[in-house]
Write a protein that holds these residues in place. Structure first.
Motif, short mmCIF file in Angstrom:
data_model
loop_
_atom_site.label_atom_id
_atom_site.label_comp_id
_atom_site.label_asym_id
_atom_site.label_seq_id
_atom_site.Cartn_x
_atom_site.Cartn_y
_atom_site.Cartn_z
N UNK A 1 2.39 12.34 1.36
CA UNK A 1 1.07 12.97 1.41
C UNK A 1 1.12 14.43 1.00
N UNK A 2 2.14 15.14 1.45
CA UNK A 2 2.29 16.54 1.06
C UNK A 2 2.61 16.64 -0.43
N UNK A 3 3.42 15.72 -0.93
CA UNK A 3 3.71 15.65 -2.37
C UNK A 3 2.40 15.49 -3.16
N UNK A 4 1.53 14.61 -2.70
CA UNK A 4 0.23 14.44 -3.36
C UNK A 4 -0.60 15.71 -3.27
N UNK A 5 -0.48 16.41 -2.15
CA UNK A 5 -1.19 17.67 -2.00
C UNK A 5 -0.76 18.71 -3.03
N UNK A 6 0.53 18.74 -3.32
CA UNK A 6 1.04 19.65 -4.36
C UNK A 6 0.48 19.26 -5.72
N UNK A 7 0.40 17.96 -6.00
CA UNK A 7 -0.19 17.49 -7.25
C UNK A 7 -1.66 17.90 -7.34
N UNK A 8 -2.36 17.81 -6.23
CA UNK A 8 -3.77 18.24 -6.18
C UNK A 8 -3.88 19.72 -6.55
N UNK A 9 -3.00 20.54 -5.99
CA UNK A 9 -2.99 21.97 -6.33
C UNK A 9 -2.69 22.17 -7.82
N UNK A 10 -1.75 21.42 -8.35
CA UNK A 10 -1.38 21.55 -9.77
C UNK A 10 -2.52 21.14 -10.70
N UNK A 11 -3.42 20.28 -10.20
CA UNK A 11 -4.58 19.85 -10.99
C UNK A 11 -5.76 20.81 -10.82
N UNK A 12 -5.50 21.94 -10.13
CA UNK A 12 -6.54 22.95 -9.94
C UNK A 12 -7.25 22.85 -8.61
N UNK A 13 -6.74 22.04 -7.70
CA UNK A 13 -7.40 21.84 -6.41
C UNK A 13 -7.28 23.04 -5.50
N UNK B 1 0.82 -1.21 0.00
CA UNK B 1 0.00 0.00 0.00
C UNK B 1 0.86 1.26 0.00
N UNK B 2 2.05 1.18 0.58
CA UNK B 2 2.94 2.33 0.66
C UNK B 2 3.76 2.52 -0.62
N UNK B 3 3.87 1.47 -1.43
CA UNK B 3 4.77 1.50 -2.59
C UNK B 3 4.50 2.69 -3.52
N UNK B 4 3.25 2.86 -3.93
CA UNK B 4 2.93 3.92 -4.87
C UNK B 4 3.17 5.31 -4.29
N UNK B 5 2.99 5.45 -2.99
CA UNK B 5 3.21 6.73 -2.32
C UNK B 5 4.69 7.09 -2.31
N UNK B 6 5.52 6.12 -1.95
CA UNK B 6 6.97 6.38 -1.95
C UNK B 6 7.46 6.62 -3.38
N UNK B 7 6.92 5.85 -4.31
CA UNK B 7 7.27 6.01 -5.73
C UNK B 7 6.99 7.45 -6.18
N UNK B 8 5.87 8.01 -5.73
CA UNK B 8 5.46 9.36 -6.16
C UNK B 8 6.47 10.43 -5.74
N UNK B 9 7.19 10.20 -4.65
CA UNK B 9 8.18 11.18 -4.19
C UNK B 9 9.29 11.33 -5.23
N UNK B 10 9.66 10.24 -5.85
CA UNK B 10 10.77 10.26 -6.82
C UNK B 10 10.31 10.62 -8.24
N UNK B 11 9.00 10.56 -8.48
CA UNK B 11 8.47 10.84 -9.82
C UNK B 11 8.25 12.35 -9.93
N UNK B 12 9.33 13.09 -10.13
CA UNK B 12 9.27 14.56 -10.10
C UNK B 12 8.95 15.18 -11.46
N UNK B 13 8.98 14.40 -12.53
CA UNK B 13 8.67 14.93 -13.86
C UNK B 13 7.80 13.93 -14.62
N UNK B 14 6.58 13.70 -14.11
CA UNK B 14 5.73 12.66 -14.70
C UNK B 14 5.10 13.10 -16.01
N UNK B 15 4.78 12.13 -16.85
CA UNK B 15 4.07 12.42 -18.10
C UNK B 15 2.63 12.85 -17.81
N UNK B 16 2.03 12.24 -16.81
CA UNK B 16 0.66 12.58 -16.40
C UNK B 16 0.47 12.13 -14.96
N UNK B 17 -0.62 12.57 -14.36
CA UNK B 17 -0.82 12.29 -12.93
C UNK B 17 -1.07 10.80 -12.68
#
Length: 203
Positions: A167-179, A35-51
């Motif tokens: 979680x904070x990284x995901x929060x930044x992605x939420x903001x970038x998606x217009x959140x 369950x934690x894998x995707x979250x930790x992965x997201x920290x390193x995915x700093x230039x993704x093609x899409x969310x």
């Protein structure tokens, strides 16, 4: 910046899943590496093609989608962590010096992935240290409630800080998606419905 409901829901699921896993680890000493894998992965995915690619597959956010789609029985403390991580992503974006430390720190930790698997304690502790240097200095401080012995176990404490960082990284992605806080409240039922649809999509 567009108001992307799907993107916002995916990112909010990342924040929610982080909050739930922190609560489970702190109170029950339960830690699901899967369950934690995707979250930790997201920290390193700093230039993704899409969310969708940020979490190494949407199936890695199943816990978060299920919780967003049916939030009635969520633990109170998990909801507090969720709300505070969304506040902290805004605070972090306002501190360019911390963002710079975060960016260079993540790149440095990436270099260790040559020698250690992503979920190794060595990686978790390095990410936890990065959280301590940056996000933990901002307000509101997140005080994790639970079994005191968890906080005293170095590996458990590192996992909690890493999950909070994710979680904070995901929060930044939420903001970038217009959140925004306003549209999260106004679109509450739409987000629930989208989360339920995404849960069905990955099952």
């Amino acid at each position: 910046m567009t108001n992307d409901l799907r993107g916002q829901t995916i990112a909010l699921a990342g924040v929610m899943q982080s909050a739930i896993l922190v609560d489970r680890l702190a109170k029950q000493q339960q830690y699901s590496e899967a369950a934690a894998h995707g979250l930790v992965y997201s920290i390193f995915e700093t230039d993704p093609q899409n969310i969708e690619s940020v979490y190494d597959g949407l199936s890695n956010l199943k816990v978060g989608f299920q919780a967003l789609g049916n939030p009635r029985n969520l633990p109170k403390d998990a909801m507090v962590y969720f709300t505070n991580m969304l506040k902290l992503q805004k605070r972090l974006r306002e501190h360019s010096s911390y963002l710079n430390i975060m960016g260079s720190g993540i790149e440095n930790v990436k270099g260790r992935l040559v020698h250690f698997p992503m979920m190794h304690d060595n990686i978790q502790m390095a990410l936890a240290d990065l959280y301590t240097q940056t996000i933990s200095k901002l307000s509101p401080r997140i005080y994790v409630k639970g079994d005191p012995s968890v906080a005293m176990t170095e590996s458990h404490a590192a996992k909690i800080r890493t999950l909070l960082l994710a979680g904070v990284r995901s929060g930044i992605l939420w903001h970038q998606a217009g959140g925004t806080t306003w549209n999260r409240i106004m679109q509450y039922h739409k987000i629930m419905a989208e989360a339920s649809r995404l849960t069905y999509e990955i099952e």
